[in-house]
Design an enzyme around this catalytic site. Structure first.
Site, PDB file in Angstrom:
ATOM      1  N   ASP A 150       0.859  -1.189  -0.107  1.00 51.82           N
ATOM      2  CA  ASP A 150      -0.089   0.200  -0.112  1.00 51.82           C
ATOM      3  C   ASP A 150       0.706   1.155   0.022  1.00 51.82           C
ATOM      4  O   ASP A 150       1.931   1.334   0.424  1.00 51.82           O
ATOM      5  CB  ASP A 150      -0.863   0.016   1.279  1.00 51.82           C
ATOM      6  CG  ASP A 150      -1.842  -1.249   1.276  1.00 51.82           C
ATOM      7  OD1 ASP A 150      -2.457  -1.635   0.269  1.00 51.82           O
ATOM      8  OD2 ASP A 150      -2.298  -1.519   2.144  1.00 51.82           O
ATOM      9  N   ASP A 184      -7.130  -1.415  -4.082  1.00 48.62           N
ATOM     10  CA  ASP A 184      -8.167  -1.037  -3.509  1.00 48.62           C
ATOM     11  C   ASP A 184      -9.135  -0.050  -3.969  1.00 48.62           C
ATOM     12  O   ASP A 184     -10.299  -0.149  -3.797  1.00 48.62           O
ATOM     13  CB  ASP A 184      -7.676  -0.460  -2.205  1.00 48.62           C
ATOM     14  CG  ASP A 184      -6.859  -1.532  -1.441  1.00 48.62           C
ATOM     15  OD1 ASP A 184      -7.068  -2.520  -1.576  1.00 48.62           O
ATOM     16  OD2 ASP A 184      -5.737  -1.337  -0.605  1.00 48.62           O
TER      17      ASP A 184
END
Length: 218
Positions: A150, A184
């Site tokens: 991420d 995401d």
């Protein structure tokens, strides 16, 4: 919308996701950050579990983190197979374009994070205090135990919450705290489309099935 166009959308999103993750993994050490704007940062973190860093072992007593990680990865793989089947069926039934785009977004995002979970532990060295090496002699973990990369962080507002707020008054709060990635974003966008346009999408799909119960190519 044709299956060819849906597949192209999936490939484009998947490439953007994996290229961004590869860049971060090979240029940043863990928790390194760059402030692009006061409200937007590139912050490298790794997610070993589900959304927001939650682990399956947090909900199932007695299961180890590694077994929970393996179970979660296998579940994701089966989920992707199911989503892929849903996409193919929706295209064959000439489903609404909005529905097909939403499914394609969800599928591309799920694939992007699965690649991390399945392969990254093998193809990268760890990032603790160093920049990872691509294709090392020994990776930071085994197959199916990789961590999701991420890097997108939007701390739009930070400060102390007013005292009158129950339970959390006076505590430091950041909006938006979670760090996420392109995959995401794709998943969230796809789910958002299904929620916002849910009546239109599924009503049109039902109408089409009623009008064309046998000819899926009409």
């Amino acid at each position: 919308m044709s299956l060819k166009k849906a597949t192209l959308l999936i490939i484009v999103i998947l490439l953007i996701d994996q290229i961004s993750k590869f860049y971060i993994k090979t240029q940043f050490s863990l928790h390194q950050r760059i402030e692009v704007f006061s409200w937007f940062q590139i912050l490298f973190v790794e997610n070993d579990g589900m959304a927001w860093g939650t682990k399956l072992s947090d909900f199932i007593p007695g299961i180890s983190d590694r077994k929970a990680k393996l179970a979660l990865t296998l579940f994701r793989i089966f989920a992707v197979i199911g989503i892929g089947y849903w996409l193919v069926v929706s295209v064959k039934k000439n489903g609404p374009k909005t529905l097909i785009i939403a499914i394609a977004l969800i599928l591309s995002g799920a694939l992007g994070n699965i690649i991390d979970s399945v392969f990254y532990g093998v193809i990268f060295s760890d990032s603790y205090g160093q920049v990872a090496t691509f294709l090392p002699e020994v990776g930071y973990d085994t197959l199916f135990h990789g961590k999701v990369v991420d890097m997108l962080h939007f701390p739009i507002w930070q400060g102390l919450l007013p005292q009158w707020i129950p339970f959390y008054g006076g505590e430091h709060f950041t909006f938006f705290e979670p760090v996420f990635n392109v995959a995401d974003m794709a998943i969230s966008s796809g789910i958002g489309i299904l929620i916002i346009f849910n009546k239109k999408v599924f009503h049109e799909e039902d109408d089409h099935v009623e009008k064309n119960p046998y000819d899926v190519n009409e």
